[in-house]
Design an enzyme around this catalytic site. Structure first.
Site, PDB file in Angstrom:
ATOM      1  N   ARG B  41       0.829  -1.216   0.000  1.00 19.69           N
ATOM      2  CA  ARG B  41       0.000   0.000   0.000  1.00 19.69           C
ATOM      3  C   ARG B  41       0.862   1.264   0.000  1.00 19.69           C
ATOM      4  O   ARG B  41       0.971   1.944  -1.012  1.00 19.69           O
ATOM      5  CB  ARG B  41      -0.955  -0.035   1.216  1.00 19.69           C
ATOM      6  CG  ARG B  41      -2.182   0.874   1.082  1.00 19.69           C
ATOM      7  CD  ARG B  41      -1.956   2.289   1.527  1.00 19.69           C
ATOM      8  NE  ARG B  41      -1.355   2.392   2.845  1.00 19.69           N
ATOM      9  CZ  ARG B  41      -0.713   3.462   3.300  1.00 19.69           C
ATOM     10  NH1 ARG B  41      -0.578   4.532   2.557  1.00 19.69           N
ATOM     11  NH2 ARG B  41      -0.199   3.461   4.510  1.00 19.69           N
ATOM     12  N   ASP B  42       1.496   1.577   1.098  1.00 23.74           N
ATOM     13  CA  ASP B  42       2.294   2.796   1.218  1.00 23.74           C
ATOM     14  C   ASP B  42       3.446   2.807   0.220  1.00 23.74           C
ATOM     15  O   ASP B  42       3.810   3.842  -0.324  1.00 23.74           O
ATOM     16  CB  ASP B  42       2.824   2.926   2.663  1.00 23.74           C
ATOM     17  CG  ASP B  42       3.386   4.301   2.964  1.00 23.74           C
ATOM     18  OD1 ASP B  42       4.004   4.472   4.024  1.00 23.74           O
ATOM     19  OD2 ASP B  42       3.206   5.220   2.142  1.00 23.74           O
ATOM     20  N   HIS B 197       6.076   4.369  12.420  1.00 22.25           N
ATOM     21  CA  HIS B 197       6.088   4.265  10.958  1.00 22.25           C
ATOM     22  C   HIS B 197       7.086   5.311  10.482  1.00 22.25           C
ATOM     23  O   HIS B 197       6.718   6.450  10.200  1.00 22.25           O
ATOM     24  CB  HIS B 197       4.674   4.554  10.453  1.00 22.25           C
ATOM     25  CG  HIS B 197       4.500   4.425   8.973  1.00 22.25           C
ATOM     26  ND1 HIS B 197       3.689   3.476   8.405  1.00 22.25           N
ATOM     27  CD2 HIS B 197       5.008   5.132   7.927  1.00 22.25           C
ATOM     28  CE1 HIS B 197       3.696   3.609   7.083  1.00 22.25           C
ATOM     29  NE2 HIS B 197       4.488   4.607   6.779  1.00 22.25           N
ATOM     30  N   HIS B 199       9.861   7.079   8.058  1.00 20.17           N
ATOM     31  CA  HIS B 199      10.335   7.189   6.681  1.00 20.17           C
ATOM     32  C   HIS B 199      11.834   7.486   6.696  1.00 20.17           C
ATOM     33  O   HIS B 199      12.340   8.132   7.611  1.00 20.17           O
ATOM     34  CB  HIS B 199       9.550   8.269   5.931  1.00 20.17           C
ATOM     35  CG  HIS B 199       8.261   7.736   5.397  1.00 20.17           C
ATOM     36  ND1 HIS B 199       7.610   8.267   4.301  1.00 20.17           N
ATOM     37  CD2 HIS B 199       7.487   6.707   5.795  1.00 20.17           C
ATOM     38  CE1 HIS B 199       6.507   7.587   4.051  1.00 20.17           C
ATOM     39  NE2 HIS B 199       6.395   6.641   4.953  1.00 20.17           N
ATOM     40  N   CYS B 230       9.256   9.731  -1.754  1.00 17.22           N
ATOM     41  CA  CYS B 230       8.637  10.713  -0.871  1.00 17.22           C
ATOM     42  C   CYS B 230       8.070  11.807  -1.759  1.00 17.22           C
ATOM     43  O   CYS B 230       8.826  12.468  -2.468  1.00 17.22           O
ATOM     44  CB  CYS B 230       9.669  11.277   0.100  1.00 17.22           C
ATOM     45  SG  CYS B 230       9.001  12.577   1.146  1.00 17.22           S
ATOM     46  N   ASN B 239       9.948   4.771   2.596  1.00 15.41           N
ATOM     47  CA  ASN B 239       9.816   3.905   3.757  1.00 15.41           C
ATOM     48  C   ASN B 239      11.107   3.239   4.200  1.00 15.41           C
ATOM     49  O   ASN B 239      12.037   3.063   3.427  1.00 15.41           O
ATOM     50  CB  ASN B 239       8.810   2.797   3.427  1.00 15.41           C
ATOM     51  CG  ASN B 239       7.385   3.295   3.470  1.00 15.41           C
ATOM     52  OD1 ASN B 239       6.866   3.610   4.518  1.00 15.41           O
ATOM     53  ND2 ASN B 239       6.758   3.379   2.301  1.00 15.41           N
TER      54      ASN B 239
END
Lengths: 340, 289
Positions: B41-42, B197, B199, B230, B239
């Site tokens: 997803r991300d 979470h 980055h 990003c 990520n």
């Protein structure tokens, strides 16, 4: 996360945020008191000395042979960033390390700014004398905690290498030249795998005992993790005071900053790094090498730890050398900041 | 770690105690960490996402594995349920400007929308995970106060999210900021309900994650191969790579239940499909090319 155009990075608040993190900063300690206080409160050192090894350890592992004048310009640029220690070159035989064949010209060619130290690697007495003749005022000797690595790298056992280093360090002390000791494979060896804590401690103690003012403990192949870093430092710190220790972490497995953070929490306040994360890893093709100075400074700035180094100027020097060796930077901070 | 935390009063503590916590926390970690893989997803979000229904219907669902999906509004929630989702995720933010630019409403309004989803999810016995973006900085507002993060997190938790993932959306955070933010949030929400979470835009993700672990957090989001760029910094990475995270946790003796070799294979597969190089350093080092 939403579709936001890249133009947002022009947003003033974002720029402000980055400025606070990518802190330009002066070397004037007074301006940093509140930050230093917060660093102290969190259990981190007030000040960390960064030893820039890009021109030596970094370039040594780059395939492209960098012209002498580019090396000199690179080092001169680094001298303007606030870095207080810049490792210039290595006085080894050009048969072994062709990149360092121009060691004498580079040493003679750089501008040695007052207040900045320019150590060079000297594996033996011959190299030491050449280095001094070329104007070196600080030297480094490179030991290893692994017999196999020592044999493959410098073609002798650890014991034999220590005898050579003793000669160098003795001569250096005689001439009032400080000597720094490195211990490779402190967290693992490409040939032997695991390295015992006793061995790392023994070699470090030997180098410290013979007169090295500082011992840089190197995770040569970057296999270490915070747990192994902690155990290794606990063992070495029983014999050598933390103020005489440094860590030299490679980022081959992405662990460098986490390992450095652990070392800082244990009281270490000298860290080696290479601008742009120069240098690959000769033991893992395609892998990255040194931790990037820019990313290290970013973390230290965020922690409120003083380094005296201007991150923007370091990024500029990084940009210069990357263009010269025709490669993209390994620094995440540089990647994020130098936009297309 | 739990014993140390009980000793701390829920107020500003003295310098001596802080120092004691920081040095004793160097070696204290959770025994087991749950990794929430956000790659599909991300990670892939930067590629394209129009086929969500087909993907959810098409994947083989293995027992014992959760397959959460993002549902930004009630309509999305209904579509997810229709496609067979058993767990959903909602995305809040600790920044007013970010919320306005992203979903065109205020934080309070967004929480009202989420409340609708949470009520329906509870009725349908569907778990809901909450995300809070911009916990360590916002691309529009700049600095974000830990108190604001704590406030939004607390609201999502009290509305019924079983877990709140705290996201350093633009990767600007550093360990000190992570510590301050978590300290504030931990006053309001138990650590067992928190995840981080991070980055890796500025290379700080693993160091920040380590800090969170030292504070008792035992759930970490990451993305195989470090997928996803990003959108706020062109050319920058996104990520934290799951491979690099697993490498660190394994080295720390922390159980994850994850097989690194198989993870590397999945990473190689998706990178080949996307025709891009992996962002994982572990993958780069183990690549035999």
């Amino acid at each position: 996360m939403g579709n936001v155009p890249c133009a947002v990075k022009q947003c003033l608040s974002y720029q402000q945020l980055l400025r606070e993190h990518l802190w330009i900063g002066d070397s004037v300690a007074g301006a940093l008191e509140p930050a230093q206080e917060s660093a102290q409160l969190s259990g981190f050192p007030e000040y960390v000395k960064i030893v820039e090894v890009g021109p030596r350890d970094g370039l040594q592992n780059e395939k492209v042979i960098v012209p002498t004048d580019i090396k000199i310009e690179f080092i001169n640029q680094l001298s303007q960033t606030g870095l207080s220690v810049i490792e210039v070159t290595s006085f080894v035989s050009s048969r072994w390390i062709p990149q360092m064949a121009d060691h004498t010209e580079v040493m003679k060619g750089i501008h040695q700014y007052p207040g900045i130290r320019y150590p060079v690697l000297t594996p033996n007495l011959q190299g030491f004398h050449r280095a001094v003749a070329a104007g070196a005022t600080e030297v480094s000797v490179f030991g290893a905690a692994s017999e196999s690595f020592s044999k493959k790298n410098i073609n002798c056992s650890i014991e034999e290498s220590m005898k050579k280093f003793e000669e160098v360090v003795k001569s250096a002390r005689h001439m009032n030249i400080p000597a720094r000791g490195y211990v490779s494979c402190a967290l693992g060896c490409p040939y032997e795998g695991n390295i015992t804590l006793q061995k790392v401690t023994e070699v470090s103690k030997r180098l410290y005992g013979m007169g090295c003012y500082e011992i840089s403990l190197g995770d040569t192949i970057g296999v270490g993790t915070p747990g192994s870093m902690k155990k290794m430092l606990e063992s070495v710190m029983k014999e050598i005071p933390p103020r005489a220790l440094a860590v030299h972490c490679h980022d081959t497995y992405g662990q460098a900053l986490a390992n450095i953070l652990t070392a800082l929490q244990m009281g270490i306040n000298v860290v080696d790094s290479a601008v742009s994360g120069l240098g690959g890893c000769p033991y893992a093709k395609g892998a990255s090498g040194n931790v990037a100075t820019e990313d290290l400074i970013y973390m230290l700035n965020g922690l409120g730890v003083n380094t005296g180094v201007n991150l923007y100027k370091v990024m500029e020097a990084g940009d210069f050398i990357c263009k010269a060796v025709n490669k993209t930077t390994n620094s995440k901070v540089a990647q994020a900041s130098f936009n297309a | 770690m739990a014993t140390v935390r009980k000793a701390l009063p829920r107020r500003l503590v003295g310098l001596a105690t802080l120092r004691a916590v920081s040095t004793s926390s160097v070696g204290t970690f959770p025994k087991r960490v749950k990794i929430v893989e956000v790659g599909p997803r991300d990670g892939l979000q930067n590629e394209k996402m129009a086929d969500h229904a087909e993907v959810l219907k098409g994947i083989q669902k293995f027992p014992g594995i959760n397959y959460p999906v993002l549902t930004p509004n009630f309509k999305g929630f209904q579509a997810a349920v229709a496609a067979g989702a058993k767990e959903v995720a909602i995305f809040g933010a600790a920044s007013e400007l970010f919320t306005k630019k992203n979903i065109n409403c205020s934080i309070d309004e967004s929480l009202q929308r989420f409340d609708e989803i949470l009520k329906a999810a509870r009725a349908a016995s569907i778990s809901v995970r909450g995300y809070v973006s911009c916990v360590l900085g916002c691309p529009y507002e700049g600095k974000i106060s830990p108190a604001k993060v704590a406030e939004v997190t607390k609201k999502l938790y009290s509305m019924g999210c079983y877990e709140i993932s705290l996201g350093d959306t633009i990767g600007v955070g550093t360990p000190g900021a992570m510590k301050d933010m978590l300290s504030a949030v931990l006053h309001e929400v138990p650590v067992t309900a928190l995840a981080v979470h991070c980055h890796d835009t500025y290379g700080q993700a693993l160091a920040n994650t380590l800090t969170a672990l030292q504070m008792g957090v035992s759930v970490v989001d990451s993305s195989v191969a470090g997928l996803g760029g990003c959108p706020y910094a062109q050319g920058a990475s996104g990520n934290l790579a799951t491979e690099d995270l697993v490498y660190m946790l394994t080295g720390l003796g922390i159980q994850t239940g994850v097989n690194l070799q198989k993870l590397l294979e999945a990473g190689a597969f998706i990178c080949q499909a996307l025709n891009r190089r992996t962002n994982s350093k572990v993958a780069q080092a183990t690549c035999k090319l």
